[in-house]
Write a protein that holds these residues in place. Structure first.
Motif, PDB file in Angstrom:
ATOM      1  N   UNK A 253       0.826  -1.209   0.000  1.00  0.00           N
ATOM      2  CA  UNK A 253       0.000   0.000   0.000  1.00  0.00           C
ATOM      3  C   UNK A 253       0.863   1.263   0.000  1.00  0.00           C
ATOM      4  N   UNK A 254       2.022   1.173   0.631  1.00  0.00           N
ATOM      5  CA  UNK A 254       2.938   2.321   0.641  1.00  0.00           C
ATOM      6  C   UNK A 254       3.868   2.331  -0.563  1.00  0.00           C
ATOM      7  N   UNK A 255       3.644   1.410  -1.499  1.00  0.00           N
ATOM      8  CA  UNK A 255       4.415   1.331  -2.750  1.00  0.00           C
ATOM      9  C   UNK A 255       5.905   1.079  -2.507  1.00  0.00           C
ATOM     10  N   UNK A 256       6.251   0.373  -1.425  1.00  0.00           N
ATOM     11  CA  UNK A 256       7.643   0.024  -1.136  1.00  0.00           C
ATOM     12  C   UNK A 256       7.942  -1.350  -1.716  1.00  0.00           C
TER      13      UNK A 256
ATOM     14  N   UNK B 282      -4.495  -2.771  -6.029  1.00  0.00           N
ATOM     15  CA  UNK B 282      -5.215  -1.891  -6.948  1.00  0.00           C
ATOM     16  C   UNK B 282      -4.573  -0.511  -6.962  1.00  0.00           C
ATOM     17  N   UNK B 283      -4.576   0.096  -8.113  1.00  0.00           N
ATOM     18  CA  UNK B 283      -3.998   1.433  -8.284  1.00  0.00           C
ATOM     19  C   UNK B 283      -5.101   2.376  -8.749  1.00  0.00           C
TER      20      UNK B 283
ATOM     21  N   UNK C  48       0.472   9.251  -9.996  1.00  0.00           N
ATOM     22  CA  UNK C  48       1.006   9.432  -8.653  1.00  0.00           C
ATOM     23  C   UNK C  48       1.782   8.199  -8.200  1.00  0.00           C
ATOM     24  N   UNK C  49       1.260   7.025  -8.540  1.00  0.00           N
ATOM     25  CA  UNK C  49       1.964   5.787  -8.165  1.00  0.00           C
ATOM     26  C   UNK C  49       3.294   5.678  -8.883  1.00  0.00           C
ATOM     27  N   UNK C  50       3.322   6.071 -10.165  1.00  0.00           N
ATOM     28  CA  UNK C  50       4.583   6.016 -10.908  1.00  0.00           C
ATOM     29  C   UNK C  50       5.614   6.951 -10.290  1.00  0.00           C
ATOM     30  N   UNK C  51       5.188   8.130  -9.912  1.00  0.00           N
ATOM     31  CA  UNK C  51       6.108   9.046  -9.253  1.00  0.00           C
ATOM     32  C   UNK C  51       6.607   8.464  -7.927  1.00  0.00           C
ATOM     33  N   UNK C  52       5.688   7.854  -7.198  1.00  0.00           N
ATOM     34  CA  UNK C  52       6.059   7.277  -5.915  1.00  0.00           C
ATOM     35  C   UNK C  52       7.040   6.124  -6.082  1.00  0.00           C
ATOM     36  N   UNK C  53       6.850   5.319  -7.107  1.00  0.00           N
ATOM     37  CA  UNK C  53       7.782   4.214  -7.359  1.00  0.00           C
ATOM     38  C   UNK C  53       9.157   4.739  -7.734  1.00  0.00           C
ATOM     39  N   UNK C  54       9.210   5.795  -8.526  1.00  0.00           N
ATOM     40  CA  UNK C  54      10.502   6.392  -8.848  1.00  0.00           C
ATOM     41  C   UNK C  54      11.217   6.857  -7.581  1.00  0.00           C
TER      42      UNK C  54
ATOM     43  N   UNK D 262       3.274  -0.478 -14.641  1.00  0.00           N
ATOM     44  CA  UNK D 262       4.121   0.635 -14.209  1.00  0.00           C
ATOM     45  C   UNK D 262       5.597   0.247 -14.212  1.00  0.00           C
ATOM     46  N   UNK D 263       5.905  -0.970 -13.779  1.00  0.00           N
ATOM     47  CA  UNK D 263       7.303  -1.412 -13.781  1.00  0.00           C
ATOM     48  C   UNK D 263       7.835  -1.513 -15.199  1.00  0.00           C
ATOM     49  N   UNK D 264       6.981  -1.970 -16.120  1.00  0.00           N
ATOM     50  CA  UNK D 264       7.404  -2.037 -17.517  1.00  0.00           C
ATOM     51  C   UNK D 264       7.679  -0.649 -18.078  1.00  0.00           C
ATOM     52  N   UNK D 265       6.849   0.308 -17.702  1.00  0.00           N
ATOM     53  CA  UNK D 265       7.063   1.692 -18.169  1.00  0.00           C
ATOM     54  C   UNK D 265       8.355   2.241 -17.580  1.00  0.00           C
TER      55      UNK D 265
END
Length: 1467
Positions: A1075-1078, A1106-1107, A1112-1118, A1271-1274
């Motif tokens: 949930x915290x995208x870690x 779920x996203x 926002x999730x992509x930014x958080x993953x970066x 998102x990981x593929x992107x």
């Protein structure tokens, strides 16, 4: 001080059964006495010189030989017979052999001639002969002989008399002693003295010392005494006897001249050493040399013989049943042959191989000559053959024995007769300094800050790097234990054997050695010796007193054989060894001792004066001495030979004391026969000064003055006193504000305290900065048990030993209520890597002493020690480590004062010391019920997961699974915290119960991360390897525990419930991470804890996976993954750009996305982005550095860009010359090399980070979490992976999923157009995938409203009317669907247009089924209207879909063909 090396050597001779040995005064010649003959040998090389056999008539008249004694000048030798006769021989030199006894002749054959200088013996062995001088018949049994001077000897008989006989054979009756006329008392102050009246009280052993001015005697009845006189003539009327009190079993005696000690060997295998009291004149017991039960669990018999070394630093003794031991001057045991390795079948009580009858030290104490009783035994222990032989044991000794001034250096130097053993203590200093810099993890990271800076400085990472640090430390320690053996050059040793003095400079790189004459220098840097070029100059002087280093000069006291004068010579190191470059100063008396203090030379001469010189260097090669102070110490020493050491120190550490300009604060320290005197001048009146002396301690062997930079240890005086231990005269600093304005006449004595503690090793070097004592010890290796071989005895080796002394200082200060001073000292040592270990030793020793005491302790020290340790952040660690290394029976006493284990555990959690908290679980496991330990383990597991302590979490999981379910409610035996005894013993867990050392990540992934586990794999049985083999913690129930009835629930079911409980904890934490995208932490958790991530993701794909906001999730993953966004420079399309990349995915069930190949231009995104992003340091280092479990099938080197800027962002142009940078060539090359290293680190970091992302991509793809997979593929710019993900989403026929993916791609595309331009080109290349998802969503959304128009009643009625027809038609449709699905599965990704055909079949099937189900529920007009509408809508959708799918199919086919071709090339 002395250590034996090598094998004992057997001296072969033609005669057998030697009975006595005797060495001359200069230790060059030794005599071997047989029953009927005598043989004289040379020491080096050990060869016989002359042999004399008595005639049969002489033997018949005078008896066989008994013992032998040399004259002082070695010109005569006397043999005592058992018939009461003295046979005196003249030792004469043959005049006809001027070249020596042995001539060396080469072979006539060239190949047998000597080519090496080592094969030539340059030593001239004299040719001697024995001529009978006179035979003196005494007509009584001779028991002992002692030579007292050049002209006389004392002969003890069994007639209660001691005869004085000169070497001409005449008895001097006026000076002979009769024991019946000598008064004996306990001291010289007692007026009542009684002579000996017993007839059997004759002397059986006797030794004479001119420094003590008397004899030590042993009587036949076991008593011992000391005969002394007021003058050296020993007038019988002035001789008195002093009894050694409480001795009735004495067997032998020996006197130490330098330390003025009298030793008596006893029948109880002990040695009592006495000293003459200066006041009363009586014999006071100084110390006792006795074996402990650890040294030998029995009695080796009575003491047969004792011999002091020539320098008086050690004593060797042998016992009647066999065995020898070596002791220091004041009773510290250095070596014992009873601890040697003789094999398994040797009984040391009956068959000791080292049964010694007689002993003698040879030259400089380097060899010990012994007569061994050699016997052969049968299997049942019966003696077959018994004979005696002469063996020689080699020794090395510390440089402190001959050069006490070397105590100021941190180097361990031992010297043998022709070699040096060097151990550089600075290797320990360098290692500890490096380790102290690195030591910011484990115990100090959480308290003093993060270890990230340390990791960057030293180039390794925190994750899994503890093993690296441990290995580095162990390697350095093992290297520092090795000896550097330096052999004396043959050119020097051949004529100057043995080594008499040696010294090492302050840097540890240069050595100076002095033999019989001259000297030699050695450089450890060049590994070369430097000798005198003129051998005549080398032979012209003899080194005396000492040899020292000052800066680059060698300073030595010498005696000139050419001028017959005493000198001080100073040679520069960098010049040739020649008298032309030497500074020579004549002095009046022979030099006895020298030492260096700063720029001052302290010299003690035989006239009783200590002179202080100032060393002044004029040029590079010249130095001069300026005398500025003289001390007269004749009143303090009986003889100059009794002065052991002389040194200068600043012990007046009083800053408030104002000294005059001509008054120095330096203090002279003298060691006179073991007594430390402190001398300094005191002002008397206006100008007069008086020399004041103070005795600080007695029984001192070695002395050190601390040069530590720690203010509270600086200028402290360290004294080693043998078996009395170490004494430290420590300065005591008052607290600030306590300095009064009282009279300055109070001396500095009140500001020091003497501390005493015991040591386990003999100290040779003290490293004051590291709080370590260095020493040496003997060890043996047995090669064979065959007694016929010469090397049947064990081989002796010397090993360096160490001991930490900090805890001893702290304990003594705390005992004296000086806790503040102890805290001041400990505070300066907190940077030492073993400081926590020192505190642990402090606590352990006090705990063992008090908890095992059989009597009540009125003033317990343990509370004060615990209060002291609480002042440091390692308190919790110290307590638990001490407890785990102590018996469980002592735990209640410890924790009754240290605090309850539960409270200490909670403090560990509060202070974030999780590893230490895990250690407390073992304490709780043994003191509390298992339910309590499980509760706290669960609490710690949650915290460890939060803190990302994956290895600790893994161990805690194993700990929880290893707890016996039936043991949870079983209570532990209650402990009363105040009691120290009567407590039941509990099973102590293994020391490796909780492995808290971080290890490497497990290579290879289990089934839980690659496929859905079977049901039987989810159930962890008690005997599976996960609970037994992987976890070794002891869960045994206490045998004395109160037994309760076990629950009737099966153990397997309870175990499954517990495993489910543990899995629930892990799943809850995994949900939080997701949930915290870690995602990186989630990957670590899955790899470390064997967490079933794929199965769990399959369950969470519609929940926490779920996203809602893709951007926002992509930014958080970066941000979370520290993965930079692509740079705009390399985002422009190239020749093989979007036009060459397939636009439409092709379904492929075999590809997971982990082995995807991206276009070459996208790989440049990573390198440039990493160079420009702030998420990566300039050297490319990350905080986490691990290997993923799977490796990609790709060329990792292609990921990083080959174009790297050399100077910031500037890129070099071909042929460009860097004229703007005026750098030297070396600086330029260093900068280039440094930049290349940084580029390599950056490239490696890119590769490893990409591996992590692809590893996570595969896990999420297998777990059907397509949103995160997209998102990981992107992030990886992997278009092929996006194609597969969209293809998989369409196959799932999930409208919601496809809609979310479509919307997410559109949002990211808009975001890339306006905010993140680096993604723009890549997102534009995905327009075809967005179009496919869009068409699929539109089609599904258009079908759903039409089906919703049908009412439930109409459908039911229609089904009742045409049930038969619909059933038949549905069967046909189902068969058609199965056939189409099977074709779809077999066709795969290689069939062109398969997606379009599949969609058409699927749509047609759904249309037919819906139409068939709705025919009976609507009327003719409505049905006709519905059919027309449905047909028109379907046809329009199909036409649009066919066009897009047909175009995408052809492009996908081309793309997949290119991928297949690329895989073939890679494979």
């Amino acid at each position: 001080m002395y250590y034996c090396v090598g094998w004992p050597k057997v001296l072969n001779s033609q005669q057998s059964s030697p009975i006595k040995l005797s060495v001359d005064k200069v230790k060059i010649l030794f005599a071997i006495l047989y029953e009927k003959s005598i043989c004289i040998w040379f020491c080096k090389p050990s060869v016989p010189i002359t042999y004399h056999r008595r005639t049969d008539k002489c033997i018949e008249d005078n008896g066989t030989n008994a013992f032998v004694e040399w004259k002082v000048d070695s010109s005569k030798i006397v043999v005592a017979t058992n018939g009461g006769a003295l046979i005196i021989y003249d030792v004469q030199v043959n005049d006809d052999t001027s070249n020596g006894l042995y001539t060396q002749t080469d072979s006539p054959f060239n190949y047998l001639r000597r080519d090496s200088a080592e094969l030539f013996v340059k030593e001239t062995i004299p040719s001697l002969k024995l001529n009978l001088s006179i035979i003196v018949k005494l007509y009584c049994n001779i028991t002992s002989i002692s030579c007292i001077n050049v002209g006389q000897m004392m002969v003890a008989t069994d007639k209660l008399s001691i005869l004085r006989i000169n070497w001409e054979g005449a008895e001097e009756r006026d000076y002979s002693l009769d024991l019946r006329r000598i008064p004996f008392s306990i001291n010289q102050q007692v007026h009542y003295a009684v002579p000996i009246l017993e007839r059997d009280a004759y002397v059986i052993s006797m030794d004479y010392s001119p420094l003590l001015a008397g004899f030590s005697i042993v009587l036949a009845d076991g008593r011992a005494a000391f005969l002394t006189s007021s003058n050296l003539k020993f007038d019988p009327n002035q001789v008195s006897g002093i009894w050694a009190q409480n001795l009735e079993d004495v067997t032998c005696t020996s006197i130490n001249h330098k330390h003025r000690l009298i030793a008596f060997g006893r029948k109880n295998c002990q040695v009592n050493v006495y000293v003459v009291d200066d006041v009363s004149g009586g014999l006071e017991l100084s110390h006792t040399m006795s074996l402990s039960s650890k040294d030998f669990p029995g009695t080796p018999g009575y003491v047969r013989e004792m011999k002091w070394t020539p320098d008086g630093c050690a004593m060797i003794l042998c016992w009647s049943t066999g065995g020898i031991s070596l002791w220091s001057t004041y009773g510290n045991m250095l070596m014992s042959s009873l601890a040697w390795d003789y094999g398994l079948n040797v009984d040391l009580f009956k068959q000791n191989p080292l049964n010694i009858l007689n002993m003698e030290w040879s030259t400089e104490g380097y060899q010990l000559l012994m007569i061994q009783l050699h016997a052969k035994y049968t299997e049942d222990g019966q003696v077959i053959e018994q004979k005696t032989r002469v063996i020689q044991l080699d020794f090395v000794k510390s440089v402190l024995s001959v050069n006490p001034s070397m105590s100021s250096h941190p180097y361990l130097l031992l010297q043998g007769d022709d070699k040096l053993y060097l151990n550089r203590g600075d290797a320990l200093q360098k290692m500890y300094a490096h380790f102290a810099t690195m030591e910011k993890s484990k115990n100090y990271v959480d308290l003093y800050g993060s270890a990230e800076k340390m990791e960057e400085d030293y180039g390794y990472y925190n994750f899994g790097s503890d093993n690296k640090k441990t290995i580095t430390s162990i390697n350095t320690l093992s290297e520092s234990k090795h000896w550097i053996i330096i052999t004396l050059p043959t050119q020097y040793a051949a004529s100057n054997w043995p080594i008499r003095y040696s010294a090492i400079d302050s840097t540890g790189n240069n050595l100076a050695v002095a033999g019989r004459t001259g000297m030699a220098l050695y450089s450890l840097v060049t590994r070369k010796w430097k000798l005198f070029g003129n051998e005549t100059q080398e032979k012209d002087f003899v080194v005396s007193g000492a040899i020292l280093w000052w800066d680059n000069f060698v300073i030595l006291g010498s005696y000139s054989l050419l001028d017959h004068s005493d000198e001080i010579r100073m040679y520069p190191k960098d010049s040739k060894l020649d008298n032309r470059f030497a500074s020579i100063i004549k002095i009046a008396s022979p030099v006895m001792l020298m030492s260096i203090y700063k720029n001052q030379l302290i010299m003690f001469t035989s006239d009783g004066y200590v002179t202080i010189f100032a060393i002044v260097q004029h040029t590079v090669d010249t130095v001069n001495l300026i005398k500025f102070k003289v001390y007269d110490i004749k009143n303090l020493c009986v003889h100059p030979a009794c002065v052991v050491s002389v040194s200068l120190a600043n012990l007046k550490h009083d800053t408030s004391l104002k000294l005059s300009s001509n008054q120095s604060s330096d203090t002279l320290l003298l060691n006179v026969s073991g007594k430390i005197f402190m001398l300094h001048y005191e002002n008397i009146g206006a100008e007069n000064q008086q020399l004041a002396s103070t005795c600080l301690a007695s029984s001192v062997e070695c002395l050190w003055v601390s040069n530590s930079s720690k203010i509270h240890l600086k200028d402290s005086l360290w004294l080693f006193c043998g078996n009395h231990g170490m004494r430290v005269w420590l300065p005591v600093f008052p607290r600030q504000g306590e300095n009064g304005s009282r009279s300055l006449r109070h001396t500095f004595m009140s500001k020091r305290i003497m501390l005493t503690f015991n040591l386990k090793i003999y100290p040779l070097v003290i490293l004051f900065e590291e709080a370590i004592i260095l020493g040496a010890e003997n060890d043996t290796i047995l090669y064979t048990n065959d007694t016929d071989l010469h090397f049947s005895l064990p081989f002796s080796t010397v090993e360096r030993s160490t001991q930490v002394y900090l805890h001893q200082i702290l304990r003594q200060l705390i005992r004296r209520n000086l806790g503040y001073n102890a805290w001041q000292i400990a505070r300066t040592c907190t940077n030492l890597p073993y400081f926590p270990h020192a505190l642990e030793l402090l606590l352990h020793e006090v705990l063992e002493e008090e908890a095992t005491s059989k009597e009540p302790i009125p003033d317990a020290l343990l509370p004060s020690v615990l209060e002291f340790i609480q002042e440091f952040p390692v308190y919790l660690q110290t307590v638990v480590q001490c407890a785990r290394k102590t018996e469980i029976a002592l735990w209640p006493y410890l924790f009754s004062m240290a605090g309850k284990p539960k409270d200490l555990f909670q403090q560990c959690i509060t202070q974030n010391q999780l590893e230490i908290a895990a250690s407390y679980l073992i304490i709780l496991q043994n003191l509390e019920p298992s339910s309590v330990s499980r509760q706290y383990a669960t609490m710690l597991l949650d915290t460890a997961l939060e803190q990302k302590k994956w290895d600790l979490a893994k161990d805690l999981v194993r700990f929880l699974r290893a707890i016996d379910p039936n043991d949870v409610e079983s209570p532990r035996t209650s402990f009363i915290m105040g009691n120290k005894f009567g407590m039941p013993q509990s099973s102590l867990p293994n020391s490796e119960d909780l492995t808290l050392i971080l290890g490497n990540i497990t290579r290879g992934r289990s089934f839980s991360t690659t496929q859905t586990p079977p049901k039987h794999a989810l159930e962890t049985k008690p005997d599976t390897p996960t609970t037994k083999e992987k976890f070794v913690i002891s869960t045994a129930i206490n045998p004395l525990r109160n037994k309760r009835r076990v629950s009737s629930i099966p153990k397997e079911k309870i175990k499954i419930v517990e495993d489910f409980f543990i899995e629930d904890i892990l799943q809850r934490h995994a949900t939080k991470l997701l949930q915290n995208r870690k995602l990186e932490d989630l990957g670590y958790m899955a790899a470390k804890l064997d967490f079933q991530l794929v199965g769990w993701l399959s369950k969470e794909k519609d929940k926490s996976a779920k996203i809602d906001d893709f951007v926002a999730t992509l930014k958080q993953l970066h941000e979370q993954m520290e993965w930079p966004k692509p740079s705009i420079e390399n985002s422009k399309p190239t020749s093989n750009d979007i036009s060459t990349v397939p636009q439409t995915p092709v379904p492929d069930n075999t590809e997971s996305g982990y082995h995807s190949n991206e276009p070459e231009n996208y790989s440049n995104f990573f390198a440039n982005a990493y160079q420009k992003s702030g998420n990566l340091s300039i050297d490319g280092k990350f905080h986490h550095d691990v290997e993923a479990n799977l490796l990609p099938k790709m060329d990792l080197m292609s990921v990083a860009s080959e174009q790297v800027s050399l100077w910031d962002d500037e890129k070099p142009v071909s042929g460009q010359v860097y004229t703007n940078f005026e750098l030297e060539d070396q600086t330029y090359h260093n900068a280039i090399e440094e930049q290349n290293k940084k580029d390599a680190h950056s490239k490696q970091a890119i590769q490893k980070m990409e591996i992590k992302l692809r590893y996570l991509l595969q896990l999420f793809n297998e777990g059907d979490c397509l949103e995160f997979s997209l998102l990981l593929s992107i992030m990886l710019l992997d278009k092929a992976a996006v194609v597969r993900i969209t293809n998989k989403a369409i196959r799932s026929n999930s409208l919601i999923l496809c809609r979310k993916l479509r919307n997410g791609l559109k949002d990211i595309t808009r975001w890339s157009l306006y905010e993140c331009l680096g993604y723009q080109s890549f997102m534009l290349s995905l327009k075809s995938q967005i179009s496919i998802l869009d068409n699929f969503v539109i089609r599904e959304e258009s079908i759903s409203p039409v089906l919703a128009m049908m009412t439930k009643e109409a459908v039911v009625e229609n089904q009742l009317n045409i049930s038969d027809n619909s059933t038949k038609e549905n069967n046909e449709i189902d068969s058609t669907q199965k056939l189409n699905d099977s074709k779809l599965n077999t066709s795969g990704a290689s069939t062109t247009g398969s997606i379009a055909n599949t969609l058409e079949r699927k749509i047609s099937v759904e249309e037919k089924r819906s139409v068939a189900n709705s025919k009976s529920s609507i009327n003719a007009s409505q049905q006709q209207q519905f059919n027309d509408s449905n047909t028109s809508n379907t046809s329009s959708i199909n036409e649009n879909l066919k066009k897009s799918v047909t175009t995408a199919s052809s492009e996908n086919e081309e793309m997949l063909n290119e991928e297949d071709a690329g895989r073939c090339i890679v494979m």
